[in-house]
Design a protein around this motif. Structure first.
Motif, PDB file in Angstrom:
ATOM      1  N   ALA A 139       0.832  -1.207   0.000  1.00  0.00           N
ATOM      2  CA  ALA A 139       0.000   0.000   0.000  1.00  0.00           C
ATOM      3  C   ALA A 139       0.864   1.254   0.000  1.00  0.00           C
ATOM      4  CB  ALA A 139      -0.922  -0.020   1.222  1.00  0.00           C
ATOM      5  N   TYR A 140       1.917   1.253   0.784  1.00  0.00           N
ATOM      6  CA  TYR A 140       2.798   2.426   0.847  1.00  0.00           C
ATOM      7  C   TYR A 140       3.375   2.736  -0.523  1.00  0.00           C
ATOM      8  CZ  TYR A 140       6.934   5.269   1.781  1.00  0.00           C
ATOM      9  OH  TYR A 140       7.885   6.250   1.741  1.00  0.00           O
ATOM     10  N   TYR A 141       3.878   1.671  -1.203  1.00  0.00           N
ATOM     11  CA  TYR A 141       4.501   1.895  -2.503  1.00  0.00           C
ATOM     12  C   TYR A 141       3.472   2.378  -3.522  1.00  0.00           C
ATOM     13  CZ  TYR A 141       6.911   1.039  -6.921  1.00  0.00           C
ATOM     14  OH  TYR A 141       7.465   1.184  -8.159  1.00  0.00           O
ATOM     15  N   ALA A 147       0.502   8.817  -6.176  1.00  0.00           N
ATOM     16  CA  ALA A 147       0.551  10.255  -5.882  1.00  0.00           C
ATOM     17  C   ALA A 147       1.455  10.975  -6.873  1.00  0.00           C
ATOM     18  CB  ALA A 147       1.049  10.473  -4.452  1.00  0.00           C
ATOM     19  N   ILE A 148       2.582  10.366  -7.167  1.00  0.00           N
ATOM     20  CA  ILE A 148       3.496  10.984  -8.149  1.00  0.00           C
ATOM     21  C   ILE A 148       2.821  11.067  -9.504  1.00  0.00           C
ATOM     22  CG2 ILE A 148       5.658  10.649  -9.411  1.00  0.00           C
ATOM     23  CD1 ILE A 148       6.769   9.352  -6.847  1.00  0.00           C
ATOM     24  N   ILE A 149       2.169   9.978  -9.909  1.00  0.00           N
ATOM     25  CA  ILE A 149       1.518   9.951 -11.217  1.00  0.00           C
ATOM     26  C   ILE A 149       0.360  10.929 -11.261  1.00  0.00           C
ATOM     27  CG2 ILE A 149       0.188   8.501 -12.803  1.00  0.00           C
ATOM     28  CD1 ILE A 149       1.864   6.119 -11.816  1.00  0.00           C
ATOM     29  N   GLU A 150      -0.462  10.955 -10.204  1.00  0.00           N
ATOM     30  CA  GLU A 150      -1.616  11.863 -10.189  1.00  0.00           C
ATOM     31  C   GLU A 150      -1.173  13.309 -10.199  1.00  0.00           C
ATOM     32  OE1 GLU A 150      -3.877  10.755  -6.823  1.00  0.00           O
ATOM     33  OE2 GLU A 150      -4.579   8.849  -7.679  1.00  0.00           O
ATOM     34  N   LYS A 242       9.670  13.511 -16.950  1.00  0.00           N
ATOM     35  CA  LYS A 242       9.951  13.866 -15.562  1.00  0.00           C
ATOM     36  C   LYS A 242       9.248  12.902 -14.617  1.00  0.00           C
ATOM     37  CE  LYS A 242       9.659  17.718 -12.281  1.00  0.00           C
ATOM     38  NZ  LYS A 242       9.193  19.106 -12.073  1.00  0.00           N
ATOM     39  N   THR A 243       8.038  12.507 -15.019  1.00  0.00           N
ATOM     40  CA  THR A 243       7.284  11.560 -14.195  1.00  0.00           C
ATOM     41  C   THR A 243       8.006  10.213 -14.121  1.00  0.00           C
ATOM     42  OG1 THR A 243       5.217  12.621 -14.844  1.00  0.00           O
ATOM     43  CG2 THR A 243       5.076  10.388 -13.914  1.00  0.00           C
ATOM     44  N   ARG A 244       8.476   9.751 -15.312  1.00  0.00           N
ATOM     45  CA  ARG A 244       9.199   8.475 -15.326  1.00  0.00           C
ATOM     46  C   ARG A 244      10.472   8.551 -14.477  1.00  0.00           C
ATOM     47  NH1 ARG A 244       7.233   8.244 -20.686  1.00  0.00           N
ATOM     48  NH2 ARG A 244       9.051   9.363 -21.489  1.00  0.00           N
ATOM     49  N   LEU A 247       9.467   8.419 -10.943  1.00  0.00           N
ATOM     50  CA  LEU A 247       9.069   7.056 -10.555  1.00  0.00           C
ATOM     51  C   LEU A 247      10.306   6.152 -10.413  1.00  0.00           C
ATOM     52  CD1 LEU A 247       5.938   6.538 -12.831  1.00  0.00           C
ATOM     53  CD2 LEU A 247       5.974   6.781 -10.337  1.00  0.00           C
ATOM     54  N   LYS A 248      11.246   6.314 -11.387  1.00  0.00           N
ATOM     55  CA  LYS A 248      12.465   5.507 -11.313  1.00  0.00           C
ATOM     56  C   LYS A 248      13.287   5.864 -10.090  1.00  0.00           C
ATOM     57  CE  LYS A 248      16.086   3.758 -14.351  1.00  0.00           C
ATOM     58  NZ  LYS A 248      16.685   3.828 -15.715  1.00  0.00           N
ATOM     59  N   SER A 249      13.340   7.147  -9.811  1.00  0.00           N
ATOM     60  CA  SER A 249      14.070   7.586  -8.617  1.00  0.00           C
ATOM     61  C   SER A 249      13.394   7.069  -7.359  1.00  0.00           C
ATOM     62  CB  SER A 249      14.144   9.115  -8.598  1.00  0.00           C
ATOM     63  OG  SER A 249      14.780   9.565  -7.419  1.00  0.00           O
ATOM     64  N   PHE A 250      12.086   7.042  -7.383  1.00  0.00           N
ATOM     65  CA  PHE A 250      11.357   6.521  -6.225  1.00  0.00           C
ATOM     66  C   PHE A 250      11.603   5.015  -6.076  1.00  0.00           C
ATOM     67  CE2 PHE A 250       7.339   4.466  -4.801  1.00  0.00           C
ATOM     68  CZ  PHE A 250       7.463   4.780  -3.467  1.00  0.00           C
ATOM     69  N   ASP A 251      11.569   4.323  -7.238  1.00  0.00           N
ATOM     70  CA  ASP A 251      11.860   2.884  -7.178  1.00  0.00           C
ATOM     71  C   ASP A 251      13.254   2.643  -6.607  1.00  0.00           C
ATOM     72  OD1 ASP A 251       9.435   2.195  -8.193  1.00  0.00           O
ATOM     73  OD2 ASP A 251      10.140   1.865 -10.251  1.00  0.00           O
ATOM     74  N   LYS A 252      14.211   3.391  -7.134  1.00  0.00           N
ATOM     75  CA  LYS A 252      15.589   3.221  -6.672  1.00  0.00           C
ATOM     76  C   LYS A 252      15.710   3.561  -5.193  1.00  0.00           C
ATOM     77  CE  LYS A 252      20.322   4.488  -7.922  1.00  0.00           C
ATOM     78  NZ  LYS A 252      21.150   5.284  -8.860  1.00  0.00           N
TER      79      LYS A 252
END
Length: 812
Positions: A139-141, A147-150, A242-244, A247-252
């Protein structure tokens, strides 16, 4: 004629020196300990110890000797003892080279750690394949990611809404236009709340149904708004990028701790510097390829009908050599030393496009790497005949480095090649071969003598001493235990010792061809069981030896039959001028046998000397030719010092069509010539063997037992008369180990063996006439053999002279 003195005869004890069973310290072989040592090869063992203990470059070992002398068994036993003193070598692994995947990297770990490291890496991938997808579903992820995408989507919507309002005010609407496979945003004028494309408006303007100035104004606005549309969509793409990135930075940011923690556990278990360097690359690779954990490549490939590939292949580990559980240096005996078995290979597979593919996980080790840090034993001839083996073996031993190659590439077969990191090796190679192979390599290959500095020669015989006899008995016990055989009693053990003497060919020696001894032991056990006895006796050993011979002596039997029926002419009684029975040995590989051969000589006036008919017919070997030349030298030295040697003498092996070699018949040929010259008949009940030197001395020959037994069999078939026998060189008495039936006949006075030192002794036995000595005036004692020969040669010389003088007178 002056009669010759009575000749010496070989004593019965010398015909077959028996071994006293009472001399054995055991009643049966069951009472003695089994033999675990290497018997009768002290010299070879010293060389082996030297080669195995010197660790310097080039001290590899080449073992020579006959098959069955214990070469392979000896080296196995020695290595089994020596390996315990050396530590086990490291495990060898190949891992992916993340900088250049065509050059896999080598990793060495302590014994047993390699398997653990493979398990740790497999466990790492398995854990990450489970934990990361679970984290991605948390749920956190999902909330953070949504939120980033929205946030980015709302920004895009605001920009699009503002542009749509501007276009509406300008009389336009945004539409999506299909362009083949793609959709492109465009603007369309809105007239009376209805979208109307420009072509219709232009048509209406031409028909005066729409104002042209309004049309031009719309086109101008369209151009301006289109530029703004392109700028806006470029802005939207930048927002997507920028979104990608976010998201990639968030994944990392969120997944890196999971990967780092998992890798850190392995790093703590394996602190080796090369492992640490590799794990850094693994960690960086996994963090940079997080998308691997988001998809299921197996399902994707199965949908395309392909075999699923391992997406985590580059993070796997190839355990090349696993020394888990090994507590000593390895000993590898390679029985099939082809290139792949020795040096390993790089396997390849064909992909769906028909191309050959390979990778570091397909690298396979050969026996050379498995023996690294220890010993490798192989057969020399097997290795030499295999393509590519000998050059690679030399190069590897010389450089102490092995580079595994794709075997197919050596034959210019196109495949995808990789170049694994070379492996430093330290292997003691022991090659087993015969003397011919060793000599070819030593003299024809300069590198051979630098990489095989130790030669260990295995002998075929050993001294017949109390210790060696005791070793024979212990060997009997060893073979009996291995095969669950019956014990041997004293007579059986003594018979095995006597057979060992027969094999050695010398009375004071015992054979070390233990594979033959072992076969006789096993077969003697069989015959004892056939008799229903609980111990093996001498009769069973003798029968085993006899049966071994009779299984393969068909040719000998056929020749014997031809002699008995008269197809091959052999006399065993009477006396004939210029004819004598020679003896020859026929070697058939598995066995050898002797048979008599009639040798004849004819003499006449001439100067051709001794004519070797076998040579003239190209049926004579080099050694036989030499013997005939020596024979001529003896005759000239004996009888032609004071007169010309005016003689033409032809000698022939009658009914010989397969070629003659060896010089053991040279004395026999002399006797035939002397008989032809003197007119004295030679005894046909005596066969002769022995080589000759130019001084008239009889020299030893080989195969003396087989020759005597061969003539005895012929005499026995035609009837023993009590006068028959064989003349042998006196030096060969020490080689006698005749069959029991020959010894029994000699003991009964039906057969004799005469030892001879010189031609003079031999001719007296064959003619019964004294050979004669030279007197001070240079003449021979009258009516002796030499006198008669010399007189005949004088007659031939005069006849030759008279003939030539008469011929010259006729010419004049």
């Amino acid at each position: 004629m002056p009669k010759a003195k009575k000749p010496a005869v070989v004593s019965i004890a010398e015909l077959r020196p028996s071994f006293d069973p009472a001399a054995l310290p055991f009643e049966t072989s069951a009472e003695c300990p089994a033999c675990d040592d290497i018997i009768g090869q002290d010299r070879a063992l010293r060389a082996l110890h030297t080669g195995l203990n010197i660790k310097n470059l080039g001290y590899n070992i080449f073992i020579t000797g006959m098959v069955g002398t214990g070469r392979t068994t000896s080296i196995k036993q020695l290595l089994e003892r020596m390996k315990k003193g050396d530590p086990p070598p490291d495990d060898l692994l190949y891992v992916n080279n993340f900088r250049n995947d065509d050059e896999p990297r080598l990793v060495q770990l302590p014994p047993g750690f390699g398997k653990a490291f493979v398990g740790a890496m497999d466990d790492l991938i398995a854990r990450l394949k489970h934990s990361i997808p679970d984290w991605l579903k948390s749920a956190y992820y999902t909330e953070r990611r949504d939120a980033i995408i929205e946030g980015q989507q709302s920004h895009q919507k605001e920009i699009l809404k503002a542009f749509e309002e501007e276009t509406a005010k300008g009389g336009f609407s945004v539409i999506q236009v299909q362009m083949g496979m793609f959709v492109k945003p465009d603007l369309i004028p809105v007239i009376d709340d209805q979208p109307v494309p420009f072509p219709k408006l232009e048509q209406a303007a031409r028909e005066k149904k729409f104002d042209e100035k309004t049309l031009e104004t719309l086109k101008t606005k369209y151009a301006d708004l289109s530029k703004k549309l392109e700028a806006i969509f470029e802005q939207l793409r930048e927002i997507d990028d920028k979104t990608r990135l976010e998201l990639k930075s968030f994944d990392k940011e969120s997944i890196t701790p999971v990967i780092t923690a998992a890798v850190a556990e392995i790093r703590a278990r394996f602190p080796q510097p090369k492992i640490a360097e590799y794990l850094n690359e693994v960690e960086a690779g996994l963090i940079g390829n997080i998308d691997l954990f988001k998809s299921d490549p197996k399902k994707d490939e199965e949908k395309r009908g392909e075999m699923p590939a391992d997406p985590f292949l580059e993070y796997r580990v190839n355990l090349l050599v696993d020394n888990t559980g090994l507590d000593h240096a390895p000993v590898v005996i390679e029985t099939n030393p082809n290139y792949v078995n020795l040096f390993g290979s790089i396997d390849s597979t064909v992909n769906r496009f028909g191309s050959w593919m390979t990778d570091f996980t397909k690298i396979k080790a050969g026996s050379f790497l498995k023996a690294n840090g220890g010993f490798l034993v192989l057969n020399a001839l097997d290795a030499l005949v295999e393509s590519g083996v000998w050059p690679t073996l030399k190069r590897t031993l010389r450089n102490q480095s092995l580079e595994i190659q794709n075997f197919a590439s050596l034959f210019l077969i196109s495949t995808k090649n990789i170049k694994p990191e070379p492996i430093k090796v330290n292997v003691k190679v022991v090659m087993i071969g015969d003397e011919d192979v060793y000599n070819i390599l030593f003299y024809q290959d300069d590198e051979f003598k630098r990489i095989f500095k130790i030669k260990s020669e295995f002998d075929t015989e050993m001294p017949r001493s109390a210790d060696s006899v005791r070793d024979y008995v212990r060997f009997i016990k060893k073979i009996s235990e291995e095969g669950s055989l019956l014990p041997f009693d004293r007579t059986g053990m003594a018979a095995v010792v006597e057979y060992g003497t027969r094999l050695a060919g010398r009375q004071e020696k015992l054979s070390t061809r233990f594979h033959n001894i072992a076969d006789v032991i096993r077969e003697a056990d069989y015959w004892a069981r056939q008799d229903g006895l609980e111990t093996v006796q001498a009769t069973h050993v003798e029968r085993a030896v006899r049966e071994r011979f009779e299984r393969v002596n068909l040719i000998e039997k056929k020749i014997q039959e031809m002699i008995e029926e008269g197809s091959i002419l052999i006399d065993t009684s009477g006396a004939v001028v210029g004819q004598v029975n020679g003896l020859a040995v026929y070697s058939m590989g598995q066995f050898a046998f002797g048979k008599p051969s009639r040798i004849t000589a004819r003499t006449s006036v001439g100067r051709a000397g001794v004519i070797n008919i076998e040579r003239e017919a190209d049926l004579s070997g080099q050694t036989h030719n030499k013997g005939v030349l020596i024979l001529g030298g003896y005759l000239r030295g004996q009888y032609a010092k004071d007169k010309p040697f005016s003689l033409t003498a032809s000698i022939a092996f009658e009914q010989s069509y397969g070629g003659v070699d060896g010089d053991s018949a040279s004395s026999t040929e002399v006797y035939a010539i002397l008989s032809a010259l003197s007119g004295l008949p030679l005894r046909q009940d005596i066969a002769v063997t022995g080589s000759l030197n130019q001084k008239g001395e009889i020299q030893p020959i080989g195969g003396v037992n087989e020759k005597i037994e061969g003539f005895f069999d012929v005499c026995k078939a035609k009837g023993l008369t009590g006068t028959q026998g064989v003349m042998i060189p006196v030096q060969n008495v020490r080689n006698l180990m005749l069959r029991p039936d020959v010894v029994e006949a000699a003991a009964a006075g039906k057969f004799r063996v005469y030892p001879v030192r010189t031609i003079d002794e031999g001719i007296e036995i064959l003619t019964g006439v004294r050979s004669g000595r030279k007197k001070e005036d240079g003449s021979w004692e009258e009516r002796t053999v030499n006198f008669l020969v010399d007189r005949e040669l004088e007659r031939l010389a005069r006849a030759s002279k008279d003939f030539l003088e008469e011929k010259d007178e006729k010419k004049n």
